[in-house]
Enzyme design. Sequence first.
Site, PDB file in Angstrom:
ATOM      1  CE  LYS A 142      -4.406  -1.154   2.212  1.00 47.35           C
ATOM      2  NZ  LYS A 142      -5.273  -0.843   3.372  1.00 47.35           N
ATOM      3  CD  GLU A 184      -0.868  -0.640  12.594  1.00 43.17           C
ATOM      4  OE1 GLU A 184      -1.334  -1.780  12.441  1.00 43.17           O
ATOM      5  OE2 GLU A 184      -1.422   0.381  12.141  1.00 43.17           O
ATOM      6  CE  LYS A 226       0.321  -4.725   5.824  1.00 38.52           C
ATOM      7  NZ  LYS A 226       0.598  -3.313   6.113  1.00 38.52           N
ATOM      8  CD  GLU A 236      -8.254  -2.613   2.472  1.00 38.85           C
ATOM      9  OE1 GLU A 236      -9.175  -1.830   2.705  1.00 38.85           O
ATOM     10  OE2 GLU A 236      -7.067  -2.379   2.769  1.00 38.85           O
ATOM     11  CG  HIS A 251      -6.701   6.227   9.168  1.00 38.91           C
ATOM     12  ND1 HIS A 251      -6.882   5.499   8.021  1.00 38.91           N
ATOM     13  CD2 HIS A 251      -5.479   5.858   9.640  1.00 38.91           C
ATOM     14  CE1 HIS A 251      -5.829   4.723   7.811  1.00 38.91           C
ATOM     15  NE2 HIS A 251      -4.978   4.924   8.788  1.00 38.91           N
ATOM     16  CG  HIS A 263      -0.521   4.949  12.305  1.00 37.68           C
ATOM     17  ND1 HIS A 263      -1.695   5.222  11.646  1.00 37.68           N
ATOM     18  CD2 HIS A 263      -0.375   3.591  12.264  1.00 37.68           C
ATOM     19  CE1 HIS A 263      -2.235   4.101  11.211  1.00 37.68           C
ATOM     20  NE2 HIS A 263      -1.458   3.086  11.583  1.00 37.68           N
TER      21      HIS A 263
END
Length: 359
Positions: A142, A184, A226, A236, A251, A263
């Site tokens: 991405k 994450e 992942k 996706e 976000h 983040h």
Amino acid sequence: MTAPVTRIPITGEGAYDVIVGRGILDLVRDGLGPAVKKVLVVHPPTLGAIAASFRESLLGDYEVLLAEVPDAEAGKRVEVAAFCWQVMGQADFTRTDAVIGFGGGAVTDLAGFVAATWLRGVTLVQVPTTLLGMVDAAVGGKTGINTNEGKNLVGAFYAPSVVVEDLDVLTALPRNEILAGFGEVVKYGFIAEPEILDIIEADVDRATDPSTEEFRRLIELSVAVKARVVSSDFKEAGLREILNYGHTLGHAIEHAERYQWRHGAAVAVGMMFAAELSRLTRSLPDAQVDRMRAILTSLSLPTTYPGGRWPTLLATMQRDKKSRGGMLRFIVLDDLARPSVLQGPDSSLLFAAYQEIAS
């Protein structure tokens, strides 16, 4: 080179390896290949000296240019991408040349987008230098930049030729930067790999120390999750959505805070919101919600957000790229390691879940 080296394959569309180890920056050459003559290394100001040294290591085999870009989300703007395109154009980069993303997740997002769009695609190598970049942003293909309307609304799916994760570059990172990346890591634990949670709970200090085997194990487990997901769903269309657990609200928080929040911190709050929504809609056991809160707190990550911000956050979420036909979609948990999609929840349910994390 320090052994051992772990290669985690990503299969399917745009197959490549994620290489994890210590002292392995030389493996970048594996991804450049024999056709590449010119290389653009995109890096933030904080890595200027290291990027210059990295450039020196490549000289002789390649013509190497450095593009210093603003740090963090400030670098993910179309004006910054245009600067990189300008550098490449003035240096006569061709389709057989390459871009290296050398930095955190924002830098690898930007570098990937630049590589994807220059001459409709040139070779890309990602060298993430933060925990967040290693477990998330640099893996999966991405790429993207932000707009005034939201995060990552402009981008492309574009696979690198290799991702080189040298754990030695993390040893100089401030501890708060390491902890921010754990948002994450915890996500992977709750959606797919409970061993991650066990390692953190057993000894949070060793789990968050880049020099330990526990830390390396957490990175490898996270990347492996992942890799499995991306290998089966590069663009996706289905399964990959589970990686967005905590990201819809996360976000929106980043946007509301003008990207001054890390983040991982925003995702931590987003995960707590999703857990409360899961408790309301999927009967997620209280023990799992409490466990998530305890783990995030042990990592000094936030679990609440001001209650009065809800209308602004909701409006931002409705513009989120994960929405379909104006209908909000959330990844929720039916139980530990059992994610599912919640589509179009009633606004009263969303507000009730938010009230549980409102400070």
